[in-house]
Design a protein around this motif. Structure first.
Motif, PDB file in Angstrom:
ATOM      1  N   LEU A 133     -56.021   5.833  24.973  1.00  0.00           N
ATOM      2  CA  LEU A 133     -56.245   5.930  23.514  1.00  0.00           C
ATOM      3  C   LEU A 133     -55.040   6.920  23.022  1.00  0.00           C
ATOM      4  O   LEU A 133     -54.725   7.822  23.562  1.00  0.00           O
ATOM      5  N   PRO A 134     -54.615   6.776  21.806  1.00  0.00           N
ATOM      6  CA  PRO A 134     -53.563   7.709  21.397  1.00  0.00           C
ATOM      7  C   PRO A 134     -54.359   9.073  20.676  1.00  0.00           C
ATOM      8  O   PRO A 134     -55.632   8.984  20.513  1.00  0.00           O
ATOM      9  N   GLU A 135     -53.488   9.863  20.750  1.00  0.00           N
ATOM     10  CA  GLU A 135     -54.108  11.219  20.135  1.00  0.00           C
ATOM     11  C   GLU A 135     -53.931  11.292  18.494  1.00  0.00           C
ATOM     12  O   GLU A 135     -52.563  11.275  18.318  1.00  0.00           O
ATOM     13  N   PRO A 136     -54.766  11.019  17.645  1.00  0.00           N
ATOM     14  CA  PRO A 136     -54.340  10.607  16.163  1.00  0.00           C
ATOM     15  C   PRO A 136     -53.619  11.685  15.569  1.00  0.00           C
ATOM     16  O   PRO A 136     -53.986  12.827  15.870  1.00  0.00           O
ATOM     17  N   HIS A 137     -52.586  11.422  14.737  1.00  0.00           N
ATOM     18  CA  HIS A 137     -51.908  12.454  13.931  1.00  0.00           C
ATOM     19  C   HIS A 137     -51.631  11.818  12.508  1.00  0.00           C
ATOM     20  O   HIS A 137     -51.161  12.647  11.796  1.00  0.00           O
ATOM     21  N   ASP A 138     -52.063  10.489  12.237  1.00  0.00           N
ATOM     22  CA  ASP A 138     -52.037  10.001  10.970  1.00  0.00           C
ATOM     23  C   ASP A 138     -52.980   9.009  11.149  1.00  0.00           C
ATOM     24  O   ASP A 138     -53.811   8.547  11.815  1.00  0.00           O
ATOM     25  N   GLU A 139     -53.011   8.139   9.692  1.00  0.00           N
ATOM     26  CA  GLU A 139     -54.267   7.174   9.343  1.00  0.00           C
ATOM     27  C   GLU A 139     -53.899   5.912  10.275  1.00  0.00           C
ATOM     28  O   GLU A 139     -54.988   5.301  10.665  1.00  0.00           O
ATOM     29  N   GLU A 140     -52.693   5.633  10.497  1.00  0.00           N
ATOM     30  CA  GLU A 140     -52.404   4.593  11.380  1.00  0.00           C
ATOM     31  C   GLU A 140     -52.686   4.750  12.840  1.00  0.00           C
ATOM     32  O   GLU A 140     -53.395   3.993  13.493  1.00  0.00           O
ATOM     33  N   THR A 141     -52.497   5.867  13.508  1.00  0.00           N
ATOM     34  CA  THR A 141     -52.713   6.194  14.725  1.00  0.00           C
ATOM     35  C   THR A 141     -54.218   6.264  14.753  1.00  0.00           C
ATOM     36  O   THR A 141     -54.973   5.880  16.183  1.00  0.00           O
ATOM     37  N   ARG A 142     -54.992   6.802  13.878  1.00  0.00           N
ATOM     38  CA  ARG A 142     -56.422   7.055  13.692  1.00  0.00           C
ATOM     39  C   ARG A 142     -57.120   5.374  14.035  1.00  0.00           C
ATOM     40  O   ARG A 142     -58.206   5.351  14.326  1.00  0.00           O
ATOM     41  N   TRP A 143     -56.493   4.548  12.827  1.00  0.00           N
ATOM     42  CA  TRP A 143     -56.988   3.139  12.875  1.00  0.00           C
ATOM     43  C   TRP A 143     -56.686   2.467  14.420  1.00  0.00           C
ATOM     44  O   TRP A 143     -57.798   1.776  15.054  1.00  0.00           O
ATOM     45  N   TYR A 144     -55.653   2.908  15.101  1.00  0.00           N
ATOM     46  CA  TYR A 144     -55.274   2.193  16.284  1.00  0.00           C
ATOM     47  C   TYR A 144     -56.368   2.746  17.310  1.00  0.00           C
ATOM     48  O   TYR A 144     -56.807   2.014  18.039  1.00  0.00           O
ATOM     49  N   CYS A 145     -56.770   4.237  17.295  1.00  0.00           N
ATOM     50  CA  CYS A 145     -57.639   4.664  18.230  1.00  0.00           C
ATOM     51  C   CYS A 145     -59.016   3.930  18.165  1.00  0.00           C
ATOM     52  O   CYS A 145     -59.518   3.185  18.898  1.00  0.00           O
ATOM     53  N   ASN A 146     -59.563   3.804  16.914  1.00  0.00           N
ATOM     54  CA  ASN A 146     -60.710   3.027  16.535  1.00  0.00           C
ATOM     55  C   ASN A 146     -60.555   1.746  17.059  1.00  0.00           C
ATOM     56  O   ASN A 146     -61.709   1.257  17.644  1.00  0.00           O
ATOM     57  N   ARG A 147     -59.573   0.892  16.724  1.00  0.00           N
ATOM     58  CA  ARG A 147     -59.430  -0.309  17.217  1.00  0.00           C
ATOM     59  C   ARG A 147     -59.572  -0.748  18.797  1.00  0.00           C
ATOM     60  O   ARG A 147     -60.244  -1.515  19.387  1.00  0.00           O
ATOM     61  N   LEU A 148     -58.857   0.288  19.437  1.00  0.00           N
ATOM     62  CA  LEU A 148     -58.798  -0.043  21.011  1.00  0.00           C
ATOM     63  C   LEU A 148     -60.240   0.407  21.486  1.00  0.00           C
ATOM     64  O   LEU A 148     -60.393  -0.128  22.441  1.00  0.00           O
ATOM     65  N   VAL A 149     -60.989   1.305  20.941  1.00  0.00           N
ATOM     66  CA  VAL A 149     -62.293   1.784  21.461  1.00  0.00           C
ATOM     67  C   VAL A 149     -63.009   0.341  21.244  1.00  0.00           C
ATOM     68  O   VAL A 149     -64.033  -0.003  21.972  1.00  0.00           O
ATOM     69  N   ASN A 150     -62.954  -0.215  20.099  1.00  0.00           N
ATOM     70  CA  ASN A 150     -63.751  -1.165  19.660  1.00  0.00           C
ATOM     71  C   ASN A 150     -63.585  -2.433  20.582  1.00  0.00           C
ATOM     72  O   ASN A 150     -64.445  -3.185  21.043  1.00  0.00           O
ATOM     73  N   GLU A 151     -62.188  -2.742  20.947  1.00  0.00           N
ATOM     74  CA  GLU A 151     -61.688  -3.625  21.757  1.00  0.00           C
ATOM     75  C   GLU A 151     -62.463  -3.598  23.086  1.00  0.00           C
ATOM     76  O   GLU A 151     -62.837  -4.674  23.644  1.00  0.00           O
ATOM     77  N   ALA A 152     -62.568  -2.414  23.654  1.00  0.00           N
ATOM     78  CA  ALA A 152     -63.010  -2.212  24.793  1.00  0.00           C
ATOM     79  C   ALA A 152     -64.681  -2.301  24.873  1.00  0.00           C
ATOM     80  O   ALA A 152     -65.271  -3.067  25.898  1.00  0.00           O
ATOM     81  N   LEU A 153     -65.203  -1.951  23.893  1.00  0.00           N
ATOM     82  CA  LEU A 153     -66.674  -1.843  23.695  1.00  0.00           C
ATOM     83  C   LEU A 153     -67.323  -3.218  23.361  1.00  0.00           C
ATOM     84  O   LEU A 153     -68.612  -3.324  23.675  1.00  0.00           O
ATOM     85  N   ILE A 154     -66.561  -4.130  22.835  1.00  0.00           N
ATOM     86  CA  ILE A 154     -67.123  -5.709  22.624  1.00  0.00           C
ATOM     87  C   ILE A 154     -67.248  -6.404  23.704  1.00  0.00           C
ATOM     88  O   ILE A 154     -67.866  -7.558  23.493  1.00  0.00           O
ATOM     89  N   VAL A 155     -66.517  -6.043  24.777  1.00  0.00           N
ATOM     90  CA  VAL A 155     -66.492  -6.723  26.136  1.00  0.00           C
ATOM     91  C   VAL A 155     -68.136  -6.959  26.584  1.00  0.00           C
ATOM     92  O   VAL A 155     -68.671  -5.720  26.697  1.00  0.00           O
ATOM     93  N   LYS A 156     -68.231  -7.977  26.927  1.00  0.00           N
ATOM     94  CA  LYS A 156     -69.918  -8.281  27.485  1.00  0.00           C
ATOM     95  C   LYS A 156     -69.917  -8.500  28.863  1.00  0.00           C
ATOM     96  O   LYS A 156     -68.984  -9.158  29.318  1.00  0.00           O
ATOM     97  N   GLN A 157     -70.671  -8.164  29.616  1.00  0.00           N
ATOM     98  CA  GLN A 157     -70.847  -8.581  31.168  1.00  0.00           C
ATOM     99  C   GLN A 157     -69.735  -8.193  31.918  1.00  0.00           C
ATOM    100  O   GLN A 157     -69.418  -9.007  32.628  1.00  0.00           O
TER     101      GLN A 157
END
Length: 518
Positions: A133-157
């Motif tokens: 994860l990035p350490e967010p410093h603006d809206e784009e890196t905040r979006w990036y952080c959100n997206r990366l966590v989602n990418e990991a957590l939607i993985v099943k099994q």
């Protein structure tokens, strides 16, 4: 109160949103902000285990019993490596283990700082997804952080790894509530029944739905958006994105105004192109697109009709515009001639190279186009089309700019090539796309170093590789050359090189944009 580390708060909020309510936590200072949040969150139950190797198996056993994902959180350094046995076991048992590791900032890795080692890929192939994860410093890196966590957590099994670099100070706990985070959901493949019906209902029930389909063709969409990008009536509230990259930056900026987008692809990948993705539908894009189009025929949607009328007007203007001699005029003439091959019963395939070539295709092509838009580089466009041609007997055309052609000219040094391979080379002495970039004209480095200006032609390359060579420097020669390119019977590939001037090409393109705006 929660940590003041924004990445940690995004992670905590999304763990809960994705239904993760159990966490095994190990001691450490670098992971203290994460452990603090997990303990503070009323929706998560923490279980302390000191030995990281044992902690991994604790989490594995809990996930087996619960049949739900369980998190295990460790500090930085070798603590993470102690999880490998449990993660490997989870991988082969298809157990959803969520590994969360705190980390030092990346600039301190391999600098003999305490408890540092390269952590982002430390678990290798034993995790289905690994993000740092990035350490967010603006809206784009905040979006990036959100997206990366989602990418990991939607993985099943399968186990996944979320690495969390954290800078000091670590122990400020001043955030009163967790942020409300966007959750991206995966709808698994069931495209014949429940999932497909849900997608169709969402599309038809939206007030302003838009279907973006096909790679890379979105004909004349860039010009249409140019006309209405400031008109809120044309902004969709629901975008269904069915595969492939979009050439136009203007279109992507416009679609980021939408409230929500859903993506349909065969792999279930998160492609958050418009920064508003909410659902990923794993399935056959073509099936979804066909069903949407069928439903729209039965039940027209006013917003879709409004866009169809706009695109129809733009396409009429594009057809009416008569460009002066330029690359635009050449591509228009080529595309106008192609339908005659169909009338004669001939099959063909058309490859366009990147940069200006594919942008001109987006104006004039009315058929499927092949283009390497996965990464969008100029390298390999000619080789891709050449490789396509050796496994089919139908005509294969490649429309390509000069830099892309000369970069990949070794594609012609191949004994397998035959007369079904036809090349339309647009040579204006440099990278034409660089004429469009505002502000770059002020740099004295543009022509020589950025757009790689040159005076090279393809004649010698064609002689060397036994390629039939044609050349055109005006529209009369272009028309004759295109006729030959399309219809000549030849045992060897045929190349038509059209010489234009970059300044004229840019002027004609700007005239076109003004014309379609009328």
């Amino acid at each position: 109160m929660y940590s003041n580390k924004e990445s940690v708060n995004i992670l905590t909020s999304l763990l809960v949103a994705h239904g993760i309510h159990h966490a095994v936590v190990c001691p450490g200072s670098r992971n203290a902000p994460i452990v603090h949040n997990l303990n503070e969150c009323p929706d998560i139950q923490c279980y302390p285990v000191t030995d990281e190797r044992s902690a991994g198996f604790y989490a594995l056993g809990m996930a087996q019993a619960l049949k739900k994902p369980v998190a295990v959180c460790v500090t930085s350094g070798s603590a993470l490596l102690n999880l490998v046995p449990a993660v490997a076991e989870a991988y082969y048992q298809h157990i959803p283990l969520v590994v969360i590791s705190a980390d030092r900032p990346p600039q301190w890795i391999d600098q003999l700082d305490g408890q540092t080692l390269p952590q982002p890929d430390a678990l290798g192939r034993f995790v289905k997804k690994a993000v740092s994860l990035p350490e967010p410093h603006d809206e784009e890196t905040r979006w990036y952080c959100n997206r990366l966590v989602n990418e990991a957590l939607i993985v099943k099994q399968a186990p996944v790894h979320i690495n969390v670099p954290l800078t000091e100070p670590l122990f400020n706990f001043t955030t009163p509530v967790l942020p409300a985070e966007r959750k991206i959901e995966l709808l698994p493949a069931d495209i014949t029944n429940i999932t497909l019906g849900h997608v169709l209902r969402m599309f038809m029930q939206a007030k302003r739905p838009m279907l973006i389909a096909g790679q890379p063709m979105n004909p004349n969409l860039d010009e249409a958006v140019m006309l209405v990008e400031e008109d809120e009536r044309y902004v969709p509230d629901f975008v269904l994105f069915a595969g492939g990259s979009i050439v136009s930056k203007r279109v992507k900026r416009f679609l980021r105004k939408a409230n929500t987008s859903w993506a349909v692809n065969a792999t279930g990948e998160v492609n958050d192109t418009f920064m508003n993705l909410m659902h990923v539908v794993q399935g056959d894009e073509a099936v979804v697109v066909d069903q949407i189009r069928f439903m729209l025929e039965q039940q027209p949607h006013p917003f879709v009709q409004m866009w169809d009328e706009l695109l129809s007007r733009v396409r009429q203007q594009a057809d009416l515009f008569e460009p002066a001699y330029s690359q635009m005029a050449v591509v228009k003439a080529f595309e106008q001639q192609l339908p005659k091959l169909i009338e004669q019963g001939s099959m063909f395939y058309v490859h366009y190279a990147n940069s200006m070539s594919i942008r001109l295709a987006n104006i004039y092509a009315r058929h499927q186009v092949y283009c390497n838009r996965g990464v969008n580089g100029i390298d390999g466009s000619l080789s891709t089309a050449a490789g396509f041609s050796v496994v089919t007997d139908d005509r294969v055309f490649c429309v390509i700019g000069d830099l892309s052609f000369f970069y990949d000219s070794n594609a012609l040094w191949n004994r397998n090539l035959r007369g079904n391979f036809r090349i339309l080379l647009l040579n204006n002495g440099g990278g034409g796309i660089f004429q469009h970039l505002k502000g770059l004209d002020k740099s004295p480095a543009r022509d020589q170093f950025v757009s790689a200006a040159h005076h090279t032609t393809a004649e010698g390359i064609c002689q060397q590789n036994d390629i039939v060579y044609l050349r055109a420097e005006n529209m009369e020669e272009v028309q004759k050359g295109i006729d030959t390119l399309l219809y000549i019977n030849s045992e060897r590939p045929v190349l038509l090189e059209v010489i234009t001037h970059a300044e004229q090409d840019e002027q004609v393109y700007q005239e076109y944009l003004s014309f379609v705006s009328l």
